[in-house]
Motif scaffolding. Structure first.
Motif, short mmCIF file in Angstrom:
data_model
loop_
_atom_site.label_atom_id
_atom_site.label_comp_id
_atom_site.label_asym_id
_atom_site.label_seq_id
_atom_site.Cartn_x
_atom_site.Cartn_y
_atom_site.Cartn_z
N LEU A 18 5.78 12.61 -5.69
CA LEU A 18 4.15 13.32 -5.32
C LEU A 18 3.12 12.45 -6.07
O LEU A 18 2.18 12.06 -5.68
CB LEU A 18 4.31 14.65 -6.01
N LYS A 19 3.73 12.04 -7.27
CA LYS A 19 2.72 11.09 -8.27
C LYS A 19 2.45 9.83 -7.32
O LYS A 19 1.34 9.28 -7.43
CB LYS A 19 3.30 10.53 -9.49
N GLU A 20 3.43 9.07 -6.75
CA GLU A 20 3.21 7.94 -5.98
C GLU A 20 2.29 8.10 -4.86
O GLU A 20 1.66 7.33 -4.49
CB GLU A 20 4.56 7.31 -5.63
N LYS A 21 2.49 9.28 -4.14
CA LYS A 21 1.70 9.69 -2.92
C LYS A 21 0.22 9.90 -3.54
O LYS A 21 -0.77 9.50 -2.77
CB LYS A 21 2.14 10.87 -2.36
N GLN A 22 0.00 10.71 -4.61
CA GLN A 22 -1.28 10.75 -4.97
C GLN A 22 -1.93 9.40 -5.40
O GLN A 22 -3.11 9.02 -5.28
CB GLN A 22 -1.16 11.58 -6.55
N TRP A 23 -1.24 8.37 -6.10
CA TRP A 23 -1.61 7.19 -6.37
C TRP A 23 -2.18 6.33 -5.26
O TRP A 23 -3.27 5.91 -5.24
CB TRP A 23 -0.58 6.35 -7.24
N ASN A 24 -1.25 6.53 -4.18
CA ASN A 24 -1.65 5.61 -3.09
C ASN A 24 -2.99 6.43 -2.30
O ASN A 24 -3.84 5.59 -1.77
CB ASN A 24 -0.71 5.82 -2.06
N ASN A 25 -2.99 7.57 -2.25
CA ASN A 25 -4.32 8.27 -1.87
C ASN A 25 -5.52 7.76 -2.47
O ASN A 25 -6.60 7.52 -1.90
CB ASN A 25 -4.35 9.89 -1.81
N SER A 68 2.68 -0.39 -13.13
CA SER A 68 3.67 -1.43 -12.39
C SER A 68 2.76 -2.61 -11.99
O SER A 68 1.66 -2.60 -11.87
CB SER A 68 4.45 -0.91 -11.31
N GLU A 69 3.83 -3.78 -11.92
CA GLU A 69 3.12 -5.10 -11.50
C GLU A 69 2.58 -4.84 -9.92
O GLU A 69 1.44 -5.39 -9.81
CB GLU A 69 4.04 -6.32 -11.61
N THR A 70 3.46 -4.14 -9.30
CA THR A 70 2.94 -4.12 -7.93
C THR A 70 1.52 -3.47 -7.63
O THR A 70 0.43 -3.93 -7.12
CB THR A 70 3.99 -3.17 -6.95
N LYS A 71 1.39 -2.31 -8.59
CA LYS A 71 -0.10 -1.53 -8.58
C LYS A 71 -0.97 -2.48 -9.37
O LYS A 71 -2.12 -2.57 -8.49
CB LYS A 71 0.06 -0.22 -9.44
N LEU A 75 -4.68 -3.55 -7.26
CA LEU A 75 -5.98 -3.37 -7.93
C LEU A 75 -6.64 -4.49 -8.00
O LEU A 75 -7.82 -4.57 -7.81
CB LEU A 75 -5.56 -2.39 -9.31
N ASN A 76 -5.95 -5.53 -8.54
CA ASN A 76 -6.53 -6.84 -8.66
C ASN A 76 -7.23 -7.45 -7.27
O ASN A 76 -8.20 -7.92 -7.32
CB ASN A 76 -5.72 -7.81 -9.17
N ALA A 77 -6.35 -7.27 -6.30
CA ALA A 77 -6.77 -7.63 -5.09
C ALA A 77 -7.90 -6.86 -4.46
O ALA A 77 -8.94 -7.54 -3.96
CB ALA A 77 -5.75 -7.43 -4.04
N ALA A 78 -8.04 -5.42 -4.84
CA ALA A 78 -9.11 -4.99 -4.49
C ALA A 78 -10.25 -5.20 -5.20
O ALA A 78 -11.44 -5.48 -4.69
CB ALA A 78 -8.96 -3.29 -4.67
N VAL A 79 -10.35 -5.68 -6.43
CA VAL A 79 -11.43 -6.08 -7.27
C VAL A 79 -11.94 -7.21 -6.79
O VAL A 79 -13.12 -7.56 -6.50
CB VAL A 79 -11.16 -6.15 -8.85
N GLN A 80 -10.94 -8.15 -6.43
CA GLN A 80 -11.30 -9.62 -5.91
C GLN A 80 -11.92 -9.38 -4.70
O GLN A 80 -13.10 -10.21 -4.41
CB GLN A 80 -10.00 -10.46 -5.91
#
Length: 86
Positions: A18-25, A68-71, A75-80
């Motif tokens: 559930l937390k993973e799904k919320q993060w992805n949303n 996590s490194e993946t997350k 996020l870094n990619a979104a900022v870039q």
């Protein structure tokens, strides 16, 4: 009440899923905002007004070493992408 008596599990997803799904949303909404507006300066009056709090939470998780490194990479990619399109 009868469902509680037989220990019916009301959670459709385990808490971690559930937390993973919320993060992805939230992440998808962050990308949507960036694509629509071309930046990540989210006003409090916007329909995305809950994103600044989420972003702050992600920054804190990074500081505490619990992001996590993946997350972090996502996020870094979104900022870039936001910086490149400015």
């Amino acid at each position: 009440n009868q469902l509680k008596e037989i220990d019916f599990d009301f959670n459709l997803l385990p808490q971690s899923e559930l937390k993973e799904k919320q993060w992805n949303n939230f992440y998808e909404r962050l990308k949507e905002f960036k694509e629509a507006k071309g930046h990540l300066l989210i006003p409090k009056s916007d329909e995305y007004s809950d994103l600044p709090t989420w972003i702050k939470t992600q920054r804190r998780a990074k500081m505490l070493g619990s992001l996590s490194e993946t997350k972090l990479n996502l996020l870094n990619a979104a900022v870039q992408r936001a910086m490149v399109s400015m």
